[in-house]
Design an enzyme around this catalytic site. Structure first.
Site, PDB file in Angstrom:
ATOM      1  N   LYS A  83     -14.391   6.808 -11.909  1.00 30.20           N
ATOM      2  CA  LYS A  83     -12.966   7.150 -11.946  1.00 30.20           C
ATOM      3  C   LYS A  83     -12.384   6.709 -13.280  1.00 30.20           C
ATOM      4  CE  LYS A  83      -9.802   4.946  -9.477  1.00 30.20           C
ATOM      5  NZ  LYS A  83      -9.038   4.484  -8.293  1.00 30.20           N
ATOM      6  N   ARG A 127      -8.355   5.744  -0.283  1.00 27.45           N
ATOM      7  CA  ARG A 127      -9.342   4.670  -0.167  1.00 27.45           C
ATOM      8  C   ARG A 127      -8.677   3.300  -0.116  1.00 27.45           C
ATOM      9  NH1 ARG A 127      -8.416   1.301  -4.707  1.00 27.45           N
ATOM     10  NH2 ARG A 127      -9.587   1.942  -6.562  1.00 27.45           N
ATOM     11  N   ASP A 176      12.293  -2.405   1.530  1.00 29.25           N
ATOM     12  CA  ASP A 176      12.294  -2.004   0.118  1.00 29.25           C
ATOM     13  C   ASP A 176      13.738  -2.048  -0.367  1.00 29.25           C
ATOM     14  OD1 ASP A 176      12.290  -0.252  -2.336  1.00 29.25           O
ATOM     15  OD2 ASP A 176      10.188   0.011  -1.778  1.00 29.25           O
ATOM     16  N   ALA A 236      -1.162  -6.189  -6.240  1.00 33.32           N
ATOM     17  CA  ALA A 236      -1.605  -6.777  -7.501  1.00 33.32           C
ATOM     18  C   ALA A 236      -2.876  -6.090  -7.993  1.00 33.32           C
ATOM     19  CB  ALA A 236      -1.848  -8.268  -7.337  1.00 33.32           C
ATOM     20  N   ASP A 237      -2.762  -5.377  -9.108  1.00 32.28           N
ATOM     21  CA  ASP A 237      -3.924  -4.710  -9.690  1.00 32.28           C
ATOM     22  C   ASP A 237      -4.027  -4.970 -11.191  1.00 32.28           C
ATOM     23  OD1 ASP A 237      -1.795  -3.243 -10.585  1.00 32.28           O
ATOM     24  OD2 ASP A 237      -2.588  -1.294 -10.014  1.00 32.28           O
ATOM     25  N   LYS A 241       0.366 -10.000 -11.909  1.00 35.75           N
ATOM     26  CA  LYS A 241       1.027  -9.525 -10.695  1.00 35.75           C
ATOM     27  C   LYS A 241       0.786 -10.526  -9.561  1.00 35.75           C
ATOM     28  CE  LYS A 241       1.152  -4.577 -11.663  1.00 35.75           C
ATOM     29  NZ  LYS A 241       0.827  -3.225 -11.151  1.00 35.75           N
TER      30      LYS A 241
END
Length: 352
Positions: A83, A127, A176, A236-237, A241
């Site tokens: 990817k 996914r 939110d 968190a990526d 983060k």
């Protein structure tokens, strides 16, 4: 030989969630058993464009006994792919483009022929939801009926879709700051669930909580969750983060998807870098629980009800792994082939 081109709608149609969950569970199993190859995610930083590229390759060999799917050969399946994904924060305002775009190349491991080129953005959402579902199935209380979600963006939809496939979810609380996004979420699901807007604490006191925000200052503290809440920390990526307060992480049973990625860019990356949280505070990787090398919560798959398993608050730190993308891509490709949809084209010019 033809390569199948699958756009976002094709991926959405063919990524049947129960099959994606099964495939992602198989991917975690293969990785834990050493039957997968996944080089570290590589980054190309582009500060001049306020963005970056990330490449995520993987190969996995999944045994028949580790998935519900039955193959014709009866010996499981293998798959490979990569990817290519970006994060360009100026895109929406300056170029009328999404911040994140992904492209997945799914290949035949034996010949390297590119079987499909897929939209990787929709694939990622599917996914990611599936990974949360696998963790929820092993770490949430077996009789969970309520789900809280913090962050009503695109990821929230697949969180609910996937988690509802492994638990009998009835009540959903979404929190939110953007009231319009909350309203859209409620409209999308009010015919299937008792869904409403609520505070972070109301969402956190559900049986399961998924956090899907990009914040760097924690927004969920120990008082915001219930005594047995399972938390899927999905937001968190990237380095810096951080959605969950350090005290919450230290008090919880923390399960990660991959040590290298989580300590670099997962939910635990900030307290880990500071030395506040160490390896001693990490219970294990989700693959260990899936294959039965570590206990999950009592009464969940692979963990008897009377076992000394995970109790109290649990946290799954999910960074997203390339093996998950490859597993999901295989589901999409196989289903598209079954239904004869997508757009086949002669990418390599072999038919001319």
């Amino acid at each position: 030989m033809q390569t199948l081109l699958l756009n976002a709608d094709d991926v959405d149609e063919n990524a049947e969630m129960d099959r994606v969950i099964d495939a992602v569970r198989g991917a975690f199993t293969a990785y834990e058993r050493g039957d997968a190859k996944m080089p570290a995610k590589s980054y190309i930083d582009l500060p001049e464009y306020n963005g970056d590229f990330r490449s995520m390759p993987a190969y996995l060999d999944v045994r028949e006994e580790d998935v519900a799917e039955e193959t014709e050969e009866g010996d499981g399946w293998d798959a490979a792919g990569i990817k290519w994904v970006n994060v360009h924060t100026d895109n929406p305002d300056h170029h009328d483009l999404p911040t994140v775009m992904g492209t997945m190349i799914y290949s035949d491991p034996e010949t390297a022929f590119p079987l499909a080129v897929l939209d990787g953005t929709t694939l990622t959402m599917k996914r990611t939801g599936a990974a949360a579902a696998v963790a929820t199935d092993h770490l949430a209380v077996p009789d969970a009926t309520s789900l809280g979600i913090v962050g009503a963006g695109v990821q929230s939809y697949t969180q609910l879709e996937a988690i509802a496939a492994v638990r009998d979810i009835e009540e959903v609380v979404v929190s939110d700051l953007d009231e319009a996004r909350v309203a859209d979420f409620v409209d999308a699901f009010e015919d299937r669930f008792d869904v409403r807007a609520g505070s972070i604490a109301e969402a956190g006191h559900c049986d399961v909580l998924s956090t899907v925000t990009p914040v760097e200052d924690p927004i969920v503290g120990p008082d915001d969750v219930g005594d047995h809440t399972h938390v899927n920390a999905m937001g968190a990526d990237a380095e810096g983060k951080h959605e969950l307060a350090d005290d919450l992480l230290l008090d919880a049973t923390v399960v990660i998807d991959d040590h290298e990625q989580c300590t670099h860019s997962g939910e635990i990356n900030v307290p880990y870098a500071a030395g506040t949280l160490t390896d001693d505070d990490i219970y294990g990787e989700i693959g260990e629980i899936v294959v039965g090398r570590r206990a999950g919560r009592p009464g969940t798959p692979g963990t008897p009800a009377d076992a000394d398993g995970v109790r109290g608050v649990s946290v799954f730190d999910s960074t997203g792994l390339a093996i998950q993308d490859v597993a999901a891509a295989r589901v999409v490709y196989e289903r598209a082939d079954e239904l004869d949809n997508g757009y086949p084209f002669d990418l390599l010019g072999l038919d001319g």
